[in-house]
Enzyme design. Structure first.
Site, PDB file in Angstrom:
ATOM      1  CE  LYS A  52       1.862   0.119  -6.090  1.00  0.00           C
ATOM      2  NZ  LYS A  52       1.351  -0.403  -4.974  1.00  0.00           N
ATOM      3  CD  GLN A  96      -2.555   2.010  -3.318  1.00  0.00           C
ATOM      4  OE1 GLN A  96      -1.715   1.252  -3.984  1.00  0.00           O
ATOM      5  NE2 GLN A  96      -1.733   2.987  -3.175  1.00  0.00           N
ATOM      6  CG  ASP A 119       3.148  -2.211  -0.393  1.00  0.00           C
ATOM      7  OD1 ASP A 119       4.120  -2.243  -1.072  1.00  0.00           O
ATOM      8  OD2 ASP A 119       1.684  -2.205   0.103  1.00  0.00           O
TER       9      ASP A 119
END
Length: 293
Positions: A52, A96, A119
């Site tokens: 990312k 995460q 997200d």
């Protein structure tokens, strides 16, 4: 049979984002900034977050990686989230998953400011998606919509069977495929581990989207001729012939299912590469204040 090339599609999307960021910079605008919080040293998570950060560099974003050991307290993590919520530099950020067991993951996700929840997991963004308000879409379903659109796959009036009901893929995917517009307007059946006679449902499907993490679950006898099959599964299975000692296998028995399909995603190289591209797209939207004004 046509392979749905997620890698090539992801690269095209990232090139489009990079071009737009270059325009923003040329006009003196604010450069989008994505931050990521990583707890622990899980190999898969480390690789994913590293990718990312590299993707941010490729498209011209600013990025921050905040790392903690497994023993970080929930209070410390929540304090960092609040700091990012209040930051004028950070446009969007992710935490995460998975998190250590002593940390309440749902509490952490709900602590993220919905305006920076790129997200798309916050209940407010999920709710906005359901009632068709502007929202950040979860990256994997968002990527699947991009695949369908860029390959001009018809969805209007088609029967779509979604297998798997997770909050990250299956449930939002079923909602998005049923919504008006394109891709969408499908008649959707949502199946899961308690579905009786799964094959009965899949054999009627024009489009099958499977995300359960069970290698080879969808077999050739469960798919009708000409179906579109989207395989989200990525499970490591032992393979002594490879240096890594494993290979990735999807939820579809690809070798036998592919010949019956009009379109199908490979594993790897199908849906997976799109998740980062769509995270970047959500971050760009956050920087431009397209969702929350």
């Amino acid at each position: 049979m046509i392979l749905l090339d997620g890698k090539r599609t992801s690269e095209a999307i990232q090139e489009e984002i990079a071009a737009e960021v270059a325009e923003i910079k040329a006009h003196g605008g604010k450069v989008p900034h994505l931050a990521a919080i990583l707890v622990g040293n899980d190999g898969g998570s480390v690789t994913y977050v590293t990718n990312k950060v590299l993707a941010c560099e490729r498209v011209g974003f600013g990025s921050s990686l905040i790392r903690y050991e497994d023993d970080v307290t929930e209070e410390e993590l929540l304090a960092k989230i609040q700091e990012l919520n209040e930051s004028d530099v950070v446009d969007g950020f992710i935490v995460q998953l998975p998190l250590p067991r002593h940390i309440n993951a749902q509490k952490v996700l709900e602590a993220i400011d919905p305006r920076k929840d790129v997200d798309g997991f916050h209940p407010i963004n999920v709710g906005r998606m359901v009632v068709n308000l502007p929202s950040y879409l979860p990256a994997t379903p968002y990527g699947i919509l991009q695949l369908l659109e860029r390959y001009n796959i018809e969805t209007n009036g088609r029967h779509c069977v979604v297998i798997g009901r997770s909050n990250i893929v299956g449930t939002p995917m079923s909602i998005l495929m049923a919504k008006g517009g394109y891709p969408g307007n499908a008649t959707v059946t949502l199946c899961h581990r308690n579905t009786v006679d799964l094959g009965y449902h899949t054999r009627q499907a024009d489009i099958i989207i499977i995300a359960v993490g069970q290698p080879g679950l969808l077999t050739a006898d469960m798919v009708k001729e000409g179906a579109v099959v989207i395989d989200v599964g990525t499970t490591r299975v032992p393979d002594a012939s490879r240096k890594s000692g494993y290979r990735l296998r999807g939820d579809v028995d690809f070798e036998n299912v592919a010949p019956k399909c009009s379109y199908i995603t490979p594993v790897p190289g199908g849906v997976g590469p799109l998740t980062i591209a769509m995270l970047l797209k959500n971050t760009l939207r956050a920087a431009k204040q397209e969702v929350y004004v």
